[in-house]
Scaffold this motif. Sequence first.
Motif, short mmCIF file in Angstrom:
data_model
loop_
_atom_site.label_atom_id
_atom_site.label_comp_id
_atom_site.label_asym_id
_atom_site.label_seq_id
_atom_site.Cartn_x
_atom_site.Cartn_y
_atom_site.Cartn_z
N GLU A 338 0.82 -1.20 0.00
CA GLU A 338 0.00 0.00 0.00
C GLU A 338 0.87 1.26 0.00
O GLU A 338 2.05 1.22 0.33
CB GLU A 338 -0.88 0.01 1.25
CG GLU A 338 -0.06 0.08 2.53
CD GLU A 338 -0.91 -0.05 3.78
OE1 GLU A 338 -2.01 -0.61 3.70
OE2 GLU A 338 -0.45 0.40 4.85
N VAL A 339 0.24 2.39 -0.35
CA VAL A 339 0.85 3.72 -0.20
C VAL A 339 0.04 4.46 0.85
O VAL A 339 -1.17 4.64 0.69
CB VAL A 339 0.85 4.49 -1.53
CG1 VAL A 339 1.41 5.90 -1.30
CG2 VAL A 339 1.68 3.75 -2.58
N ARG A 340 0.71 4.88 1.90
CA ARG A 340 0.03 5.50 3.05
C ARG A 340 0.59 6.91 3.24
O ARG A 340 1.79 7.09 3.43
CB ARG A 340 0.27 4.66 4.30
CG ARG A 340 -0.27 5.25 5.60
CD ARG A 340 0.03 4.32 6.77
NE ARG A 340 -0.77 3.11 6.67
CZ ARG A 340 -1.85 2.85 7.40
NH1 ARG A 340 -2.27 3.74 8.28
NH2 ARG A 340 -2.50 1.72 7.26
N GLY A 341 -0.30 7.92 3.18
CA GLY A 341 0.11 9.30 3.37
C GLY A 341 -1.03 10.12 3.95
O GLY A 341 -2.04 9.58 4.41
N ILE A 342 -0.86 11.44 3.94
CA ILE A 342 -1.84 12.34 4.52
C ILE A 342 -2.50 13.15 3.41
O ILE A 342 -1.83 13.71 2.54
CB ILE A 342 -1.17 13.26 5.56
CG1 ILE A 342 -0.68 12.41 6.73
CG2 ILE A 342 -2.14 14.34 6.04
CD1 ILE A 342 0.21 13.16 7.69
N ALA A 343 -3.83 13.20 3.46
CA ALA A 343 -4.64 13.93 2.49
C ALA A 343 -5.51 14.93 3.22
O ALA A 343 -5.58 14.95 4.45
CB ALA A 343 -5.49 12.95 1.67
N VAL A 344 -6.22 15.78 2.45
CA VAL A 344 -7.09 16.78 3.05
C VAL A 344 -8.32 16.98 2.20
O VAL A 344 -8.28 16.90 0.97
CB VAL A 344 -6.33 18.12 3.26
CG1 VAL A 344 -5.93 18.74 1.93
CG2 VAL A 344 -7.17 19.09 4.08
N ALA A 345 -9.45 17.18 2.88
CA ALA A 345 -10.71 17.57 2.24
C ALA A 345 -11.17 18.85 2.91
O ALA A 345 -10.80 19.13 4.06
CB ALA A 345 -11.76 16.46 2.39
N ARG A 346 -11.99 19.64 2.22
CA ARG A 346 -12.48 20.86 2.86
C ARG A 346 -13.92 21.14 2.49
O ARG A 346 -14.51 20.48 1.61
CB ARG A 346 -11.58 22.05 2.54
CG ARG A 346 -11.71 22.61 1.14
CD ARG A 346 -10.79 23.84 0.99
NE ARG A 346 -10.95 24.43 -0.34
CZ ARG A 346 -10.19 25.42 -0.81
NH1 ARG A 346 -9.21 25.91 -0.07
NH2 ARG A 346 -10.39 25.90 -2.02
N SER A 347 -14.48 22.14 3.13
CA SER A 347 -15.91 22.45 2.98
C SER A 347 -16.21 23.20 1.70
O SER A 347 -17.38 23.25 1.28
CB SER A 347 -16.39 23.25 4.18
OG SER A 347 -15.60 24.40 4.40
N ARG A 348 -15.21 23.79 1.06
CA ARG A 348 -15.39 24.53 -0.19
C ARG A 348 -14.59 23.87 -1.30
O ARG A 348 -13.52 23.32 -1.05
CB ARG A 348 -14.95 25.98 0.01
CG ARG A 348 -15.06 26.87 -1.23
CD ARG A 348 -14.75 28.31 -0.86
NE ARG A 348 -13.46 28.48 -0.21
CZ ARG A 348 -12.30 28.71 -0.87
NH1 ARG A 348 -12.31 28.76 -2.20
NH2 ARG A 348 -11.18 28.85 -0.20
#
Length: 350
Positions: A338-348
């Motif tokens: 697997e590839v494991r990292g940090i992602a982000v989602a936002r409200s806009r």
Amino acid sequence: MSGFNRRAVLGGATAAGLLAGGGKVLAAGDPVAPYRTPFKHPELVVGPSQIAGSFDEKSVDCPFVFSANGRFYLTYVGFDGIGYQTALAESHDLVHWSNRRLILERDPASAVTRYNVAMASILRENALESPARLIKVKGRYLGAWHAYPSAGYEEGPAVIGLAWSDDLLHWARGDPILLPQDGAEWERGGLYKPYLIRVGDIYHLYYNAKTTGTSWKEQTGLATSKDLKTWTRHPASPLIRNGPAGSWDDRFASDPVVVEHRGKWGMFYFGLSTDKRARDLLALGSSPTDFAKVPEILVDVGPPGSVDDTYAHKPSVIFHKGDLYHFYCAVSGKWPNEVRGIAVARSRAW
């Protein structure tokens, strides 16, 4: 490292149409709107370095985002094939992260942290719609960590402790404050990610823990203290229990992040289902000790080929210029490749 571990059980095929459940369920209405972040950034914002011998060569995990000194910071753990260590990165826009460096390293001379030490939270303001500024205690920053006693990926019954810092870069680790053998049956297998807040003069330490055995389950509980020395497990623990078979959290209800919003309380957490997908979920309540699950997924796994096509889990949030940013650990592919990292989602939308 054993062939059957926490990471290995977080893989498999997707199943659609599951219902959240277990315990109380949120009443009708739409109190969830301030917590939603439906717009994902398409790429990892922090990934494994792939530099031989580096602390984050293999993977990065467990984001915790905050602001201090006029900039944004992100603590996370790096895995080098031996165990976890804790690092810090900084940013001006919450997307581009630089100056990655270790701030809490394993100690070969310690029976507790000789292989792993993962600081999961630092005391910060509680408000959902806040820039997540840190709060000092007696002039110092206060963090909460957990550590696994054996080499490998989350091997052995982990413990929880506190650490102190004057500058965010150098941390003095204290002795463990919570041990799995002192807890109830649901936590005897080991203690996971701690999240520390202060409500009035009482410190609340949320954490998830596992049962013993190979096909263990994880649930989320709470311990409280007034002096940071004597801790009392809350009698209602686990506060977030596993849902019924087929629900999003029937295996794990883990990695709590607790915030206050307009007199109410929210707990972000992730669920692992028997469909072998992990997703970020939410529970809401009128107090920091009583929560009802929200029957929807906040951040779901992505389509095949995306950075989170295997799972999207382990939340951390911050509010900036009218938008809520929801950081999470994104995993693509299958264990052990697997590839494991940090992602982000936002409200806009981006």
